[in-house]
Scaffold this motif. Structure first.
Motif, PDB file in Angstrom:
ATOM      1  N   HIS A   6       7.600  -3.628  -1.455  1.00  0.00           N
ATOM      2  CA  HIS A   6       6.517  -2.753  -1.017  1.00  0.00           C
ATOM      3  C   HIS A   6       6.290  -2.897   0.491  1.00  0.00           C
ATOM      4  O   HIS A   6       5.925  -1.941   1.170  1.00  0.00           O
ATOM      5  N   TRP A   7       6.473  -4.135   0.967  1.00  0.00           N
ATOM      6  CA  TRP A   7       6.206  -4.413   2.376  1.00  0.00           C
ATOM      7  C   TRP A   7       7.399  -5.143   2.975  1.00  0.00           C
ATOM      8  O   TRP A   7       7.874  -6.119   2.406  1.00  0.00           O
ATOM      9  N   ARG A   8       7.865  -4.666   4.131  1.00  0.00           N
ATOM     10  CA  ARG A   8       9.023  -5.251   4.814  1.00  0.00           C
ATOM     11  C   ARG A   8       8.663  -5.480   6.274  1.00  0.00           C
ATOM     12  O   ARG A   8       8.557  -4.534   7.061  1.00  0.00           O
ATOM     13  N   TRP A   9       8.471  -6.734   6.623  1.00  0.00           N
ATOM     14  CA  TRP A   9       8.096  -7.078   8.002  1.00  0.00           C
ATOM     15  C   TRP A   9       9.293  -7.783   8.636  1.00  0.00           C
ATOM     16  O   TRP A   9       9.580  -8.922   8.332  1.00  0.00           O
ATOM     17  N   ARG A  10       9.985  -7.091   9.512  1.00  0.00           N
ATOM     18  CA  ARG A  10      11.187  -7.627  10.163  1.00  0.00           C
ATOM     19  C   ARG A  10      10.759  -8.335  11.452  1.00  0.00           C
ATOM     20  O   ARG A  10      10.550  -7.703  12.496  1.00  0.00           O
ATOM     21  N   THR A  11      10.634  -9.632  11.367  1.00  0.00           N
ATOM     22  CA  THR A  11      10.108 -10.380  12.508  1.00  0.00           C
ATOM     23  C   THR A  11      10.398 -11.863  12.331  1.00  0.00           C
ATOM     24  O   THR A  11      10.910 -12.291  11.294  1.00  0.00           O
ATOM     25  N   ARG A  12      10.070 -12.656  13.320  1.00  0.00           N
ATOM     26  CA  ARG A  12      10.210 -14.103  13.206  1.00  0.00           C
ATOM     27  C   ARG A  12       9.153 -14.641  12.245  1.00  0.00           C
ATOM     28  O   ARG A  12       8.014 -14.174  12.215  1.00  0.00           O
ATOM     29  N   VAL A  13       9.548 -15.640  11.490  1.00  0.00           N
ATOM     30  CA  VAL A  13       8.713 -16.127  10.393  1.00  0.00           C
ATOM     31  C   VAL A  13       7.435 -16.794  10.873  1.00  0.00           C
ATOM     32  O   VAL A  13       6.331 -16.434  10.437  1.00  0.00           O
ATOM     33  N   THR A  14       7.541 -17.776  11.755  1.00  0.00           N
ATOM     34  CA  THR A  14       6.356 -18.558  12.125  1.00  0.00           C
ATOM     35  C   THR A  14       5.281 -17.720  12.801  1.00  0.00           C
ATOM     36  O   THR A  14       4.098 -17.800  12.417  1.00  0.00           O
ATOM     37  N   GLN A  32       3.650  -6.574  -6.771  1.00  0.00           N
ATOM     38  CA  GLN A  32       4.104  -6.218  -5.431  1.00  0.00           C
ATOM     39  C   GLN A  32       5.044  -7.282  -4.879  1.00  0.00           C
ATOM     40  O   GLN A  32       4.898  -8.480  -5.160  1.00  0.00           O
ATOM     41  N   VAL A  33       5.987  -6.830  -4.067  1.00  0.00           N
ATOM     42  CA  VAL A  33       6.918  -7.712  -3.373  1.00  0.00           C
ATOM     43  C   VAL A  33       6.806  -7.440  -1.878  1.00  0.00           C
ATOM     44  O   VAL A  33       6.812  -6.281  -1.450  1.00  0.00           O
ATOM     45  N   ALA A  55       3.246  -3.191   7.863  1.00  0.00           N
ATOM     46  CA  ALA A  55       3.749  -4.271   7.009  1.00  0.00           C
ATOM     47  C   ALA A  55       2.801  -5.460   7.015  1.00  0.00           C
ATOM     48  O   ALA A  55       2.482  -6.018   5.955  1.00  0.00           O
ATOM     49  N   ARG A  56       2.339  -5.841   8.209  1.00  0.00           N
ATOM     50  CA  ARG A  56       1.430  -6.994   8.298  1.00  0.00           C
ATOM     51  C   ARG A  56       0.156  -6.755   7.503  1.00  0.00           C
ATOM     52  O   ARG A  56      -0.294  -7.618   6.741  1.00  0.00           O
ATOM     53  N   ASP A  57      -0.435  -5.565   7.656  1.00  0.00           N
ATOM     54  CA  ASP A  57      -1.697  -5.287   6.965  1.00  0.00           C
ATOM     55  C   ASP A  57      -1.490  -5.229   5.452  1.00  0.00           C
ATOM     56  O   ASP A  57      -2.363  -5.655   4.684  1.00  0.00           O
ATOM     57  N   GLY A  58      -0.354  -4.702   5.024  1.00  0.00           N
ATOM     58  CA  GLY A  58      -0.070  -4.661   3.589  1.00  0.00           C
ATOM     59  C   GLY A  58       0.077  -6.051   3.003  1.00  0.00           C
ATOM     60  O   GLY A  58      -0.441  -6.347   1.915  1.00  0.00           O
TER      61      GLY A  58
END
Length: 308
Positions: A287-295, A271-272, A32-35
Motif C-alpha cells: 500500500h505504501w512504498r517509501w524509497r529512501t534511506r532507512v534511518t 496493509q503492507v 508514503a511517509r504519511d500513509g
C-alpha cells in the motif's frame, strides 16, 4: 553431491542470484511517509527488517548499490554440509571477519524500532539479519528468522557453543594467523566472512566440537538452500496473527522466507508498507512504498507517530 542435494544447491543459487527489478514506481515521499505514519498510529504493526537497517552499523547489505553480492556469493547449505573444503574455507574466512561483526553496535535505526515498540506502534520484529543488533538495541519480541551468528551448532551431535567461546579456541589453535592475514576491514560480508586466498585458507586450523570432537561445526544461521526451523515459523505466525499490518524495513525481499510475510499480510487483508533504498520484490503488493534511506525515515516516523 547426489541428485537431490545437487538440485537443492542449484535452487539455492537461483535464490542468491535473483535480480529484484522494479515492479511498481516509488510513491511521492510525503504520501508514503504519511500513509506509514497513519498505519503505525493504529498500533500493533509487525516489522520485518533486512540488511538495510544494519548498514549504518558497518555491516553491508546483499543487493544494495554497494552490496556484497557484487563481489561475493554466499555459501549454500548443501556446500557447507557435504564439502569439507567448503567448511574449511568458511571458517578461515569467518575467523577473520568475526573481528568486524563482534564490534558492530546497534545504530539509530535499531534504536528507533525499539522505541516504536515501546509506544505500541510496532508490536514485534521479525528480522532476516543474523547480527543480533535488534536485541542489543532493546527490542523485545524479536524473531531471528535466519538465526544468529552468536551461536555455533555441531552438525554431528547437536551440541551448541557460543561463538565467542569458539573464537577463543580458534585463536589458540591459530597463533599469529590474524597478523599474517591482511584484509580490508570494510570487506566483511553480511554473513560475517571475508575473502581469503587459497594459501591463507589452507594455513588455517579448525577445531572440533567440545562434545564429540567433530569438525562439522556450523554457525546457527539459515543458509541459502536451508529451511527455516519450524519453531521460528510458528513464532512468526503468532506475531502475524496479532498484527494489524506489516512494515518492511531495509529488505529487497528477494528471499522467499521474508517475502512470504508480505503474501500472508495481503491474503489476510492487512496493509503492507515498505521502506527501502531500492526496489523490493513486494512493491507491487504494498500500500505504501517509501524509497529512501532507512534511518532518516524511521527518525521522521518516530517524530510524527503518536502513541496509539
Amino acid at each position: 553431491m547426489d541428485l537431490p542435494i545437487a538440485n537443492a544447491h542449484r535452487a539455492a543459487i537461483r535464490s542468491i542470484e535473483r535480480i529484484v527489478a522494479e515492479t511498481a514506481p516509488p510513491q511521492d515521499p510525503v504520501t508514503a511517509r504519511d500513509g506509514i505514519a497513519a498505519m503505525l498510529a493504529r498500533g500493533s504493526v509487525l516489522a520485518l527488517t533486512g540488511a538495510g537497517i544494519s548498514t549504518d552499523s558497518g555491516i553491508p547489505d546483499y543487493r544494495g548499490p554497494r552490496g556484497s553480492l557484487r563481489s561475493h556469493r554466499p555459501m549454500t547449505y548443501q556446500e557447507f554440509k557435504h564439502d569439507p573444503a567448503a567448511r574449511q574455507r568458511y571458517w578461515a574466512r569467518s575467523f577473520v571477519g568475526w573481528r568486524r561483526m563482534a564490534i558492530a553496535e546497534p545504530n539509530e535505526g535499531h534504536q528507533l524500532v525499539a522505541a516504536l515498540q515501546g509506544t505500541g506502534a510496532i508490536h514485534g520484529v521479525v528480522t532476516q539479519n543474523v547480527d543480533g543488533l535488534h536485541r542489543r538495541a532493546g527490542s523485545p519480541d524479536v524473531v531471528t528468522l535466519h538465526g544468529d551468528l552468536d551461536e555455533v551448532k555441531c552438525l554431528n551431535c547437536g551440541f551448541v557453543e557460543s561463538r565467542p567461546g569458539l573464537d577463543h579456541r580458534l585463536a589458540a589453535a591459530n597463533p599469529g594467523y590474524l597478523e599474517r592475514v591482511v584484509v580490508d576491514p570494510d570487506a566483511v560480508n553480511p554473513d560475517g566472512d571475508v575473502t581469503l586466498s587459497d594459501a591463507q585458507i589452507a594455513d588455517f586450523t579448525m577445531v572440533g566440537c567440545l562434545s564429540c570432537g567433530s569438525v562439522e561445526l556450523k554457525p546457527d544461521v539459515v543458509y541459502f538452500g536451508e529451511n527455516v526451523p519450524a519453531e521460528r515459523k510458528e513464532a512468526v505466525r503468532r506475531l502475524e496473527a496479532a498484527s494489524t499490518g506489516l512494515l518492511v524495513i531495509g529488505s529487497s525481499l528477494a528471499v522467499m522466507s521474508g517475502y512470504k510475510l508480505v503474501l500472508n499480510a495481503v491474503a489476510n487483508g492487512r496493509q503492507v508498507a515498505i521502506i527501502n533504498g531500492g526496489p523490493s520484490r513486494g512493491d507491487a503488493k504494498a500500500h505504501w512504498r517509501w524509497r529512501t534511506r532507512v534511518t532518516p525515515a524511521l527518525r521522521e516516523l518516530a517524530g510524527v507517530v503518536p502513541a496509539p
